[in-house]
Design a protein around this motif. Structure first.
Motif, PDB file in Angstrom:
ATOM      1  N   LEU A  28       0.814  -1.217   0.000  1.00 13.28           N
ATOM      2  CA  LEU A  28       0.000   0.000   0.000  1.00 13.28           C
ATOM      3  C   LEU A  28       0.849   1.268   0.000  1.00 13.28           C
ATOM      4  O   LEU A  28       0.409   2.311  -0.503  1.00 13.28           O
ATOM      5  CB  LEU A  28      -0.935   0.002   1.221  1.00 13.28           C
ATOM      6  CG  LEU A  28      -2.056  -1.052   1.198  1.00 13.28           C
ATOM      7  CD1 LEU A  28      -2.808  -1.059   2.530  1.00 13.28           C
ATOM      8  CD2 LEU A  28      -3.024  -0.771   0.047  1.00 13.28           C
ATOM      9  N   ARG A  29       2.045   1.183   0.547  1.00 11.97           N
ATOM     10  CA  ARG A  29       2.947   2.343   0.528  1.00 11.97           C
ATOM     11  C   ARG A  29       3.936   2.264  -0.634  1.00 11.97           C
ATOM     12  O   ARG A  29       4.253   3.282  -1.247  1.00 11.97           O
ATOM     13  CB  ARG A  29       3.723   2.423   1.851  1.00 11.97           C
ATOM     14  CG  ARG A  29       2.870   2.795   3.060  1.00 11.97           C
ATOM     15  CD  ARG A  29       3.649   2.618   4.344  1.00 11.97           C
ATOM     16  NE  ARG A  29       2.894   3.037   5.523  1.00 11.97           N
ATOM     17  CZ  ARG A  29       3.164   2.619   6.772  1.00 11.97           C
ATOM     18  NH1 ARG A  29       4.169   1.786   6.988  1.00 11.97           N
ATOM     19  NH2 ARG A  29       2.429   3.043   7.783  1.00 11.97           N
ATOM     20  N   GLY A  30       4.425   1.074  -0.903  1.00 12.45           N
ATOM     21  CA  GLY A  30       5.470   0.921  -1.897  1.00 12.45           C
ATOM     22  C   GLY A  30       5.029   1.212  -3.316  1.00 12.45           C
ATOM     23  O   GLY A  30       5.769   1.852  -4.082  1.00 12.45           O
ATOM     24  N   VAL A  31       3.822   0.773  -3.678  1.00 13.87           N
ATOM     25  CA  VAL A  31       3.351   0.998  -5.044  1.00 13.87           C
ATOM     26  C   VAL A  31       3.157   2.489  -5.325  1.00 13.87           C
ATOM     27  O   VAL A  31       3.674   3.006  -6.328  1.00 13.87           O
ATOM     28  CB  VAL A  31       2.061   0.197  -5.323  1.00 13.87           C
ATOM     29  CG1 VAL A  31       1.464   0.597  -6.667  1.00 13.87           C
ATOM     30  CG2 VAL A  31       2.350  -1.301  -5.300  1.00 13.87           C
ATOM     31  N   PRO A  32       2.425   3.233  -4.470  1.00 16.26           N
ATOM     32  CA  PRO A  32       2.310   4.686  -4.729  1.00 16.26           C
ATOM     33  C   PRO A  32       3.658   5.405  -4.710  1.00 16.26           C
ATOM     34  O   PRO A  32       3.878   6.325  -5.491  1.00 16.26           O
ATOM     35  CB  PRO A  32       1.413   5.180  -3.582  1.00 16.26           C
ATOM     36  CG  PRO A  32       0.654   3.979  -3.140  1.00 16.26           C
ATOM     37  CD  PRO A  32       1.605   2.821  -3.316  1.00 16.26           C
ATOM     38  N   ALA A  43       6.822  11.963  -0.679  1.00 16.69           N
ATOM     39  CA  ALA A  43       7.267  10.632  -0.256  1.00 16.69           C
ATOM     40  C   ALA A  43       6.982  10.426   1.228  1.00 16.69           C
ATOM     41  O   ALA A  43       6.554   9.339   1.644  1.00 16.69           O
ATOM     42  CB  ALA A  43       8.753  10.456  -0.544  1.00 16.69           C
ATOM     43  N   PHE A  44       7.197  11.465   2.036  1.00 19.04           N
ATOM     44  CA  PHE A  44       6.919  11.345   3.472  1.00 19.04           C
ATOM     45  C   PHE A  44       5.426  11.193   3.751  1.00 19.04           C
ATOM     46  O   PHE A  44       5.024  10.486   4.682  1.00 19.04           O
ATOM     47  CB  PHE A  44       7.485  12.545   4.222  1.00 19.04           C
ATOM     48  CG  PHE A  44       8.983  12.505   4.351  1.00 19.04           C
ATOM     49  CD1 PHE A  44       9.605  11.544   5.135  1.00 19.04           C
ATOM     50  CD2 PHE A  44       9.784  13.411   3.670  1.00 19.04           C
ATOM     51  CE1 PHE A  44      10.980  11.486   5.248  1.00 19.04           C
ATOM     52  CE2 PHE A  44      11.158  13.358   3.770  1.00 19.04           C
ATOM     53  CZ  PHE A  44      11.763  12.393   4.562  1.00 19.04           C
ATOM     54  N   GLY A  74       3.966   7.984   5.568  1.00 21.23           N
ATOM     55  CA  GLY A  74       3.355   8.262   6.864  1.00 21.23           C
ATOM     56  C   GLY A  74       4.339   8.778   7.891  1.00 21.23           C
ATOM     57  O   GLY A  74       4.048   8.815   9.086  1.00 21.23           O
ATOM     58  N   ILE A  75       5.519   9.182   7.442  1.00 19.68           N
ATOM     59  CA  ILE A  75       6.545   9.720   8.335  1.00 19.68           C
ATOM     60  C   ILE A  75       6.356  11.228   8.464  1.00 19.68           C
ATOM     61  O   ILE A  75       6.282  11.938   7.467  1.00 19.68           O
ATOM     62  CB  ILE A  75       7.957   9.413   7.792  1.00 19.68           C
ATOM     63  CG1 ILE A  75       8.191   7.902   7.726  1.00 19.68           C
ATOM     64  CG2 ILE A  75       9.028  10.071   8.656  1.00 19.68           C
ATOM     65  CD1 ILE A  75       9.503   7.507   7.072  1.00 19.68           C
ATOM     66  N   GLY A  76       6.266  11.712   9.693  1.00 18.82           N
ATOM     67  CA  GLY A  76       6.105  13.144   9.916  1.00 18.82           C
ATOM     68  C   GLY A  76       7.358  13.908   9.505  1.00 18.82           C
ATOM     69  O   GLY A  76       8.475  13.407   9.662  1.00 18.82           O
ATOM     70  N   PHE A  77       7.177  15.109   8.995  1.00 13.89           N
ATOM     71  CA  PHE A  77       8.312  15.932   8.567  1.00 13.89           C
ATOM     72  C   PHE A  77       8.142  17.335   9.126  1.00 13.89           C
ATOM     73  O   PHE A  77       7.066  17.935   9.037  1.00 13.89           O
ATOM     74  CB  PHE A  77       8.373  15.998   7.034  1.00 13.89           C
ATOM     75  CG  PHE A  77       9.482  16.885   6.509  1.00 13.89           C
ATOM     76  CD1 PHE A  77      10.729  16.356   6.243  1.00 13.89           C
ATOM     77  CD2 PHE A  77       9.278  18.242   6.305  1.00 13.89           C
ATOM     78  CE1 PHE A  77      11.761  17.169   5.771  1.00 13.89           C
ATOM     79  CE2 PHE A  77      10.292  19.062   5.828  1.00 13.89           C
ATOM     80  CZ  PHE A  77      11.542  18.515   5.568  1.00 13.89           C
ATOM     81  N   SER A  78       9.204  17.865   9.729  1.00 12.62           N
ATOM     82  CA  SER A  78       9.178  19.252  10.204  1.00 12.62           C
ATOM     83  C   SER A  78      10.579  19.834  10.067  1.00 12.62           C
ATOM     84  O   SER A  78      11.571  19.105   9.955  1.00 12.62           O
ATOM     85  CB  SER A  78       8.726  19.322  11.664  1.00 12.62           C
ATOM     86  OG  SER A  78       9.637  18.648  12.513  1.00 12.62           O
ATOM     87  N   ARG A  88       3.551   1.519  12.824  1.00 16.66           N
ATOM     88  CA  ARG A  88       3.563   2.938  13.188  1.00 16.66           C
ATOM     89  C   ARG A  88       4.807   3.554  12.563  1.00 16.66           C
ATOM     90  O   ARG A  88       5.821   2.895  12.417  1.00 16.66           O
ATOM     91  CB  ARG A  88       3.617   3.136  14.710  1.00 16.66           C
ATOM     92  CG  ARG A  88       2.418   2.621  15.475  1.00 16.66           C
ATOM     93  CD  ARG A  88       2.554   3.037  16.938  1.00 16.66           C
ATOM     94  NE  ARG A  88       1.485   2.505  17.775  1.00 16.66           N
ATOM     95  CZ  ARG A  88       1.528   1.321  18.393  1.00 16.66           C
ATOM     96  NH1 ARG A  88       2.604   0.563  18.274  1.00 16.66           N
ATOM     97  NH2 ARG A  88       0.522   0.915  19.127  1.00 16.66           N
ATOM     98  N   GLN A  89       4.713   4.825  12.247  1.00 18.82           N
ATOM     99  CA  GLN A  89       5.870   5.531  11.732  1.00 18.82           C
ATOM    100  C   GLN A  89       6.280   6.628  12.701  1.00 18.82           C
ATOM    101  O   GLN A  89       5.477   7.078  13.531  1.00 18.82           O
ATOM    102  CB  GLN A  89       5.576   6.144  10.354  1.00 18.82           C
ATOM    103  CG  GLN A  89       5.425   5.124   9.227  1.00 18.82           C
ATOM    104  CD  GLN A  89       6.755   4.518   8.781  1.00 18.82           C
ATOM    105  OE1 GLN A  89       7.761   4.603   9.475  1.00 18.82           O
ATOM    106  NE2 GLN A  89       6.737   3.889   7.610  1.00 18.82           N
TER     107      GLN A  89
END
Length: 274
Positions: free
Chosen positions: A26-30, A71-72, A76-80, A235-236
C-alpha cells in the motif's frame, strides 16, 4: 573509506507478517509511481532545460522537491523543519544516517548531492542520482584536480551542493568527526569571498516502541531489507531538519577550521535532542 559500525550491532530482524506485507504494497506501489513517474517527467523537462540553461536548472529541482515532500506523506513519516535555508551561494553540510536523507534534505530546499562514484552504478538509486544532478567524486588522487574543477564550476553556477563530511553513515544517534577534504574547494580564489556554508542537522525519531536507531542505515546493511522494514512499519516516526546559521567562508583561515565550526553546529542540535 571504511563504513562505520555500531558497538551495539545491528537491529534484530523482525518478520513483517501479513499486515506488514500489506503495508509494503500500500505504501510501496504509490511511492514507486511517484518516484519513477516524476523521474520520467524530470527527464523530459531536462531535455528542454539543458539546451536553454546548461548547468543551471531553473525548473527540474522543483520536481525533485515535490517528490521528496510527498514521499513522506505516502510513508506516513512526519516531517518538520526549523531555521531558514540559506539563499547565498555555497553549500550545505549535514550528518548522514539513512537513505531517507535523500528525501529529507531535498524536501524543503533545492540542493545537489555530492556522492561517491560507486553510487552512480547502483540500480534505482544511481539512476535517480544522475537525473537529479548529483556530483560524483572518485577517491583517486589522480583525478582530484579535475573533480575540484567540477565542484567549483557547479558552485559558481549557483548550485547549492550538499555533502556529508562524516564520509559515511551512522545509526543517527551520534555525529562522527567531520573530514575537511571537500571544504578545500571553498578556499579557491574564485570562491572564497562569496561562498557560505550552511550546517544542517537531521534527526530521525523512531516510531513509538521501536529502537531509536530504527531509521538508521549503516555499515553492511542491505538497502532492500531496510526499505521493506520502513515501508512495512505499523507505526511511523518523524524526521526533523534543523537549518543552522550560515558560516561565511572568508571568516575562516583554513578548511579544518571551517569543518570544525560546521561540525560543532550540526552536533549541537543532536546533543540537545538527546
Amino acid at each position: 573509506m571504511t563504513a562505520w559500525e555500531s558497538e551495539e550491532g545491528y537491529l534484530p530482524h523482525k518478520p513483517l507478517g501479513v499486515g506488514g506485507w500489506m503495508r509494503v504494497i500500500l505504501r510501496g506501489v504509490p511511492l514507486a509511481l511517484l518516484v519513477f513517474g516524476c523521474l520520467i517527467l524530470l527527464l523530459l523537462v531536462r531535455m528542454v532545460e539543458a539546451p536553454l540553461f546548461g548547468l543551471h536548472r531553473p525548473w527540474t529541482p522543483y520536481i525533485t522537491r515535490f517528490v521528496c515532500r510527498n514521499a513522506f506523506r505516502i510513508l506516513g513519516i512526519g516531517f518538520s523543519s526549523r531555521g531558514r535555508p540559506m539563499t547565498h551561494r555555497g553549500a550545505v553540510v549535514a550528518n548522514h544516517s539513512s537513505w531517507l536523507d535523500i528525501f529529507t534534505l531535498n524536501a524543503r530546499k533545492n540542493v545537489y548531492f555530492v556522492s561517491k562514484a560507486e553510487v552512480a552504478k547502483w540500480p534505482g538509486i544511481g539512476w535517480l542520482a544522475r537525473a537529479t544532478g548529483t556530483v560524483f567524486i572518485n577517491r583517486d588522487r589522480r583525478e582530484a584536480a579535475a573533480q575540484k574543477k567540477v565542484f567549483e564550476d557547479r558552485l559558481l553556477a549557483g548550485h547549492k551542493l550538499l555533502f556529508f563530511p562524516e564520509g559515511t553513515s551512522t545509526d543517527g544517534q551520534q555525529i562522527l568527526p567531520f573530514k575537511s577534504t571537500l571544504f578545500a574547494a571553498f578556499f579557491d580564489e574564485r570562491l572564497r569571498e562569496e561562498m557560505h556554508i550552511q550546517p544542517v542537522t537531521v534527526r530521525y525519531i523512531a516510531p513509538q516502541g521501536e529502537d531509536p536507531r530504527f531509521y538508521g542505515w549503516w555499515g553492511d546493511m542491505d538497502f532492500g531489507p531496510h526499505l521493506l522494514i520502513t515501508l512495512g512499519a505499523r507505526r511511523q516516526g518523524r524526521v526533523e531538519v534543523v537549518y543552522h546559521p550560515e558560516l561565511v567562508v572568508s571568516d575562516y583561515t583554513s578548511r579544518k577550521a571551517l569543518a570544525e565550526a560546521a561540525e560543532t553546529s550540526v552536533r549541537s542540535a543532536l546533543v540537545v535532542a538527546q
